[in-house]
Structure formats: C-alpha cells, structure tokens
Design a protein around this motif. Structure first.
Motif, PDB file in Angstrom:
ATOM      1  N   GLU A 155      -0.044   1.582   8.079  1.00 22.25           N
ATOM      2  CA  GLU A 155       0.280   1.352   6.673  1.00 22.25           C
ATOM      3  C   GLU A 155       1.519   2.153   6.277  1.00 22.25           C
ATOM      4  O   GLU A 155       2.418   1.635   5.589  1.00 22.25           O
ATOM      5  CB  GLU A 155      -0.898   1.722   5.785  1.00 22.25           C
ATOM      6  CG  GLU A 155      -0.626   1.479   4.304  1.00 22.25           C
ATOM      7  CD  GLU A 155      -1.828   1.760   3.435  1.00 22.25           C
ATOM      8  OE1 GLU A 155      -1.828   1.313   2.264  1.00 22.25           O
ATOM      9  OE2 GLU A 155      -2.783   2.412   3.902  1.00 22.25           O
ATOM     10  N   TYR A 158       4.702   0.589   7.636  1.00 25.01           N
ATOM     11  CA  TYR A 158       5.183  -0.556   6.857  1.00 25.01           C
ATOM     12  C   TYR A 158       5.784  -0.126   5.528  1.00 25.01           C
ATOM     13  O   TYR A 158       6.796  -0.700   5.080  1.00 25.01           O
ATOM     14  CB  TYR A 158       4.055  -1.571   6.645  1.00 25.01           C
ATOM     15  CG  TYR A 158       3.949  -2.560   7.783  1.00 25.01           C
ATOM     16  CD1 TYR A 158       4.874  -3.580   7.938  1.00 25.01           C
ATOM     17  CD2 TYR A 158       2.930  -2.460   8.722  1.00 25.01           C
ATOM     18  CE1 TYR A 158       4.794  -4.484   8.982  1.00 25.01           C
ATOM     19  CE2 TYR A 158       2.835  -3.366   9.781  1.00 25.01           C
ATOM     20  CZ  TYR A 158       3.772  -4.365   9.903  1.00 25.01           C
ATOM     21  OH  TYR A 158       3.687  -5.249  10.954  1.00 25.01           O
ATOM     22  N   LEU A 159       5.219   0.879   4.886  1.00 24.11           N
ATOM     23  CA  LEU A 159       5.806   1.352   3.637  1.00 24.11           C
ATOM     24  C   LEU A 159       7.205   1.915   3.880  1.00 24.11           C
ATOM     25  O   LEU A 159       8.105   1.731   3.051  1.00 24.11           O
ATOM     26  CB  LEU A 159       4.892   2.403   3.000  1.00 24.11           C
ATOM     27  CG  LEU A 159       3.570   1.870   2.435  1.00 24.11           C
ATOM     28  CD1 LEU A 159       2.665   3.017   2.012  1.00 24.11           C
ATOM     29  CD2 LEU A 159       3.812   0.923   1.262  1.00 24.11           C
ATOM     30  N   LEU A 207       1.943  -9.557   6.483  1.00 22.09           N
ATOM     31  CA  LEU A 207       0.822  -8.705   6.100  1.00 22.09           C
ATOM     32  C   LEU A 207      -0.143  -9.417   5.166  1.00 22.09           C
ATOM     33  O   LEU A 207      -0.943  -8.771   4.480  1.00 22.09           O
ATOM     34  CB  LEU A 207       1.353  -7.431   5.423  1.00 22.09           C
ATOM     35  CG  LEU A 207       2.197  -6.511   6.308  1.00 22.09           C
ATOM     36  CD1 LEU A 207       2.883  -5.433   5.463  1.00 22.09           C
ATOM     37  CD2 LEU A 207       1.345  -5.870   7.380  1.00 22.09           C
ATOM     38  N   ARG A 210      -3.627  -8.396   4.257  1.00 24.21           N
ATOM     39  CA  ARG A 210      -3.796  -7.231   3.374  1.00 24.21           C
ATOM     40  C   ARG A 210      -3.380  -7.560   1.943  1.00 24.21           C
ATOM     41  O   ARG A 210      -2.984  -6.679   1.182  1.00 24.21           O
ATOM     42  CB  ARG A 210      -2.954  -6.075   3.899  1.00 24.21           C
ATOM     43  CG  ARG A 210      -3.106  -5.747   5.373  1.00 24.21           C
ATOM     44  CD  ARG A 210      -4.462  -5.200   5.739  1.00 24.21           C
ATOM     45  NE  ARG A 210      -4.857  -4.066   4.927  1.00 24.21           N
ATOM     46  CZ  ARG A 210      -5.929  -3.305   5.173  1.00 24.21           C
ATOM     47  NH1 ARG A 210      -6.689  -3.565   6.217  1.00 24.21           N
ATOM     48  NH2 ARG A 210      -6.237  -2.300   4.386  1.00 24.21           N
ATOM     49  N   ASP A 213      -4.430  -5.306  -0.961  1.00 23.46           N
ATOM     50  CA  ASP A 213      -4.247  -3.872  -0.790  1.00 23.46           C
ATOM     51  C   ASP A 213      -3.343  -3.335  -1.905  1.00 23.46           C
ATOM     52  O   ASP A 213      -2.181  -3.709  -1.999  1.00 23.46           O
ATOM     53  CB  ASP A 213      -3.613  -3.593   0.581  1.00 23.46           C
ATOM     54  CG  ASP A 213      -3.597  -2.129   0.944  1.00 23.46           C
ATOM     55  OD1 ASP A 213      -3.339  -1.300   0.047  1.00 23.46           O
ATOM     56  OD2 ASP A 213      -3.837  -1.792   2.119  1.00 23.46           O
ATOM     57  N   LEU A 216       0.085  -1.707  -0.943  1.00 18.72           N
ATOM     58  CA  LEU A 216       1.155  -2.597  -0.502  1.00 18.72           C
ATOM     59  C   LEU A 216       1.714  -3.435  -1.638  1.00 18.72           C
ATOM     60  O   LEU A 216       2.910  -3.704  -1.704  1.00 18.72           O
ATOM     61  CB  LEU A 216       0.645  -3.512   0.617  1.00 18.72           C
ATOM     62  CG  LEU A 216       0.206  -2.847   1.908  1.00 18.72           C
ATOM     63  CD1 LEU A 216      -0.313  -3.896   2.891  1.00 18.72           C
ATOM     64  CD2 LEU A 216       1.353  -2.070   2.535  1.00 18.72           C
ATOM     65  N   LEU A 218       1.643  -6.625  -2.202  1.00 20.33           N
ATOM     66  CA  LEU A 218       2.461  -7.647  -1.548  1.00 20.33           C
ATOM     67  C   LEU A 218       2.936  -8.758  -2.481  1.00 20.33           C
ATOM     68  O   LEU A 218       4.133  -9.087  -2.477  1.00 20.33           O
ATOM     69  CB  LEU A 218       1.688  -8.232  -0.367  1.00 20.33           C
ATOM     70  CG  LEU A 218       1.375  -7.274   0.779  1.00 20.33           C
ATOM     71  CD1 LEU A 218       0.418  -7.928   1.780  1.00 20.33           C
ATOM     72  CD2 LEU A 218       2.659  -6.842   1.486  1.00 20.33           C
ATOM     73  N   SER A 488      -3.063  -3.999  10.226  1.00 22.93           N
ATOM     74  CA  SER A 488      -2.278  -5.019   9.540  1.00 22.93           C
ATOM     75  C   SER A 488      -2.958  -6.386   9.516  1.00 22.93           C
ATOM     76  O   SER A 488      -2.629  -7.235   8.675  1.00 22.93           O
ATOM     77  CB  SER A 488      -0.895  -5.167  10.194  1.00 22.93           C
ATOM     78  OG  SER A 488      -1.016  -5.553  11.543  1.00 22.93           O
TER      79      SER A 488
END
Length: 491
Positions: A155, A158-159, A207, A210, A213, A216, A218, A488
């Motif tokens: 995580e 990816y951030l 992703l 997720r 989440d 994230l 998204l 992921s």
C-alpha cells in the motif's frame, strides 16, 4: 513503416548497451554495489537506454501466460503456470533512472527530472505487482551503506507511486527546456505529460479490487485526473501512443524478424482463436496464418484458422499440429523488419480503462462510447479498413451491454494487447477474472491454476533474508508461494 522521429544511430548504439547490461546485471545484489558506476553523462544518453529497456513490451512468455499463444516445442512454465521465482533485475534500470535524475540537476533541466520520476513510478509498479511488498524507501541507498533495505508494505509503495506521478505531471513544462535522446516521443513534452497521466489512470485501475479503501481513494483520484484535462492531459489519439518503431535500415529490427522458429514453435491459443472467429474479427487475419489443413484456401475464411489449447499437455497439442490443426503467427512477423511498433501503453488501452471507469461509476461518462473507441483504436493499429471496423461494431454480439459490460471491456482489451503491452493482459485477468484463462486441459503444473504472483529472488535469501522474512510473514502467513494473494488484489 518508416519513422521520421527516431534518432536511430544513437538508438542502435544504446540498444546494444542495453542487451549487454541485461546479460551482466540481473540480480538485486548488483544494484546494491557500486551505485555510481555510470560516470557523468548527458541525461539524454541515459534516457534512450531507459526507454528501450523499460518499454520493451513484446514478451512471448506474457503471451503464453495470457492465452494468446502456445508453445509446441517444449513445456513452457509460463504457459503451464509452473513458474516460481523472478528477479529483481528492474532495480538495475532504476539505478540508471536515479543517475539520469542526478544528471538532470547538473544540466538544470526539470523536464528530465519529471521523466525520471515517471520512470521511477513505472518501474516500482512493475516490481511490486510481481511480488507484493518490495524495498522502496530504503532502496538505492548503497551510498548511505544501506545494503539490506527493509521492505515497504505494498500500500505504501503505491501511495509513493501516486506521489511520483503527481510530481512528474506538475514538474514537466511543455514550454520548458528541451530533452534529447527520446526515441519514444522525439522530445514532445506534451506527449510525455499525456503519458504520465494516462499511466496514472492505468495504475489506479489496476487497484480496482481495493476500490473502497479510504487510504487510496481510487474513484476520486481517477475522476480528478479525468475531469481536469487542463492540468492532467491524457492521450487523445493513436498519435499519442507510447511506442518506438523498428527499422531494417539500422539493424534495429522487430524481434521476430527472420526467426523462422517463431512461426514453427508458437501457435495461436484455441480459446483466443475461437473468440476471434465467433466475433468475425478481422484482426485474426493480421495476427495469424491459416493452419496446415487450410493453407491453400483461396480466399481465406475464418474457418481457415484454428488454435491449440493452452492448458493441454504438450503431446496432445503436437498431435493436433501433426494432423494439420493450429494456426501459426502471420508470416509478416518474421518477414517484415518493421512489422509493428513496440507499443507499451496506447490509446486503445486508455479507452478501455476509461470504459471500465465509467462502468464502475468512477467517472460520469458513457462506457459504451469509450468501449467503441478502444476497439476502433485497436483496429487502426492493424490498419483494418474503416468499413470492416464499422461492420464489426454493428454486430449484436459486439454491441456494449451494461449487464455484461466489464467482461466485454476486458475481453476486447485482451484482444487489443496481442503481442504488445507486456504482461498487462495477465494482470487484468488476475484482477478481474476476464477473460477466463483455461486451466482444465490436463497440462497445468500449478495445482491451483493461474498463479497470483512470483516468489522472491534467491538473491534476497542470500543477502537480505531477515527483511525478506519479515515481509513474507507480514503478507503471506502460508509462506512465499505463487498462489499467495498480495494486498493489491485482496478483497
């Protein structure tokens, strides 16, 4: 096809260096040693090297794993899902990216810095989706005597990738200092900016499991990029494709050129061929040659093509091939040195990403429209006549239906990625289950079917075992194996 925008002499020289570099530098231990081995250089020379090694998207193993092709000469682990460990070799390219970023500062060129940040994000994404948690925050710190870097949770990786892409987009100045050594966009900085943001959308969609989440966020991130083209321009046509072109004139030829074994060893996969036939898809005639039973057909029809089953035992496929079944690759792949561009991320893929985003209600847009644009862009890649494309789109079986929309989008995306885009179709299947990859033919090595990941490199066991074991225990209580589900893609 002729290219007017590539710097071929430099490209050919650097391609040779890339091949030498890849032979000699494959493991993680290499990236930990002598990080300053590249002396001061114009960042453009480094850029050419990085582009060629990072954007190479023609991968036969990916085609086998993604049920585009089968091998009839040997039992390929990629085809039968018998793989185990992969390499941290991408860190070697990342070392070159870091060096390019240093030289960008020496040359006071912020656009090289922005492109370096993009490649850092691109490479970290390539590595993390293979394994899960990876060294990132402490990676590339040999000068600080960090030789056993800790693993960052996926995580956080990816951030960091999101932050790098945001920074790259903000930093790149389309009216700013020129760049050289660019064999992809010939120094067109607006196209680089479009690639950065289009790739950002790819990563966000990768992703989708997720989706809820809160860390994230998204849908909001995706919509913010899509809805603000002034700040975040994205690809607008096939002219914006991320690609490089081959040419016989300089020896930089298509990888299969004059390699007759490619057309005898590799046959199109049966489920893929049957789909193209059921859809009356004219791209089949560009991808494949007729099988031996139909080689004299005139004119060729869809019934002139057959495939072999990706999951069937090798002996069964060989027997079917001996009986005349099985369409090899179209001869153009070995007879034309410039047959196709090397396409790493294209307008067709972007449209399918946008179609999926609309389907998931991440953006306020018409999924059917982007779905159709994706098909049109793929047809244009194969130079399919517009009238044939229109006929194809008007078929009821192709017409977009919301109820089956996700499967339709991912199926068409899979077709569009034949012999391009690397492992993207495999990762799309891992994420969504579409299109279904057959595993019931009796030849599959992995008892659980399609693997979820690769095991960590042996080099880490030898050199960084404590941090490796910590990462494995954090992610996979069942241990480091190919069927473990990384963060992921975990619900």
């Amino acid at each position: 096809m002729k290219t007017h925008y590539m710097q071929f002499d430099k490209f050919t020289m650097i391609l040779g260096l890339v091949l030498l570099f890849q032979v000699s530098c494959q493991d993680y231990d290499e990236f930990q040693n002598d990080p300053n081995s590249t002396i001061q250089a114009n960042p453009g020379l480094l850029l050419t090297n990085i582009e060629v090694s990072t954007f190479n998207s023609i991968d036969l193993n990916a085609s086998l794993a993604s049920r585009h092709l089968v091998n009839v000469n040997l039992v390929e682990d990629a085809q039968y899902y018998g793989w185990d460990r992969a390499s941290f070799g991408f860190y070697n390219t990342l070392r070159q990216v870091k060096k390019m970023e240093e030289e960008a500062e020496n040359f006071n060129n912020q656009n090289f810095t922005a492109i370096a940040q993009f490649f850092e994000a691109f490479i970290y994404e390539q590595i993390t989706r293979q394994f899960g948690d990876i060294p990132q925050s402490e990676a590339m710190q040999a000068e600080a005597e960090v030789f056993q870097p800790a693993y960052d949770p996926q995580e956080e990786v990816y951030l960091t990738i999101f932050d790098l892409l945001e920074s790259a987009n903000a930093l790149i100045d389309v009216n700013g200092p020129a760049i050289n050594g660019d064999v992809v966009f010939d120094g067109d900085l607006l196209k680089w900016k479009k690639l950065i943001n289009s790739f950002h959308l790819r990563v966000l969609m990768s992703l989708s499991v997720r989706e809820t989440d809160p860390n994230l966020n998204l849908p909001t991130r995706f919509s913010s990029i899509f809805s603000n083209p002034g700040i975040y321009p994205i690809m607008e046509s096939t002219e914006d494709n991320s690609r490089y072109t081959y040419s016989e004139e300089t020896g930089n030829v298509y990888p299969f050129w004059r390699n007759a074994s490619v057309t005898t060893s590799y046959i199109l996969e049966e489920s893929f061929v049957e789909r193209l036939k059921n859809f009356s898809d004219p791209r089949l005639f560009e991808m494949a040659a007729p099988d031996n039973n139909s080689v004299n057909d005139s004119p060729l029809t869809f019934e002139s093509f057959t495939g072999l089953l990706g999951s069937a035992p090798l002996n069964e496929n060989v027997a079917r091939l001996s009986s005349g079944e099985g369409s090899p690759l179209n001869r153009r792949y070995v007879e034309d040195a410039e047959v196709e561009v090397n396409l790493s991320l294209g307008f067709a893929e972007l449209n399918f990403i946008l179609a999926e985003a609309a389907h998931r209600s991440w953006i306020s847009a018409d999924a059917a429209d982007y779905y159709e644009q994706g098909i049109r862009a793929s047809m244009a890649y194969y130079k399919i006549d517009e009238s044939l494309t229109q006929d194809y789109l008007e078929q009821p079986i192709i017409s977009y239906q919301a109820a089956s929309g996700l499967e339709q989008i991912l199926t068409q995306k899979h077709t569009a990625m034949f012999l391009n885009s690397g492992w993207e179709p495999f990762y799309d299947n891992r994420r969504t289950g579409f299109p279904v990859f057959n595993v019931d033919g009796g030849g599959i090595i992995n008892t659980e079917g399609v693997p979820k990941r690769w095991m960590y490199p042996f080099s880490e066991i030898n050199q960084n075992v404590d941090n490796l074991e910590t990462a494995i225990q954090r992610q996979f209580p069942e241990g480091d194996n190919i069927n473990a589900v990384m963060w992921s893609i975990r619900d």
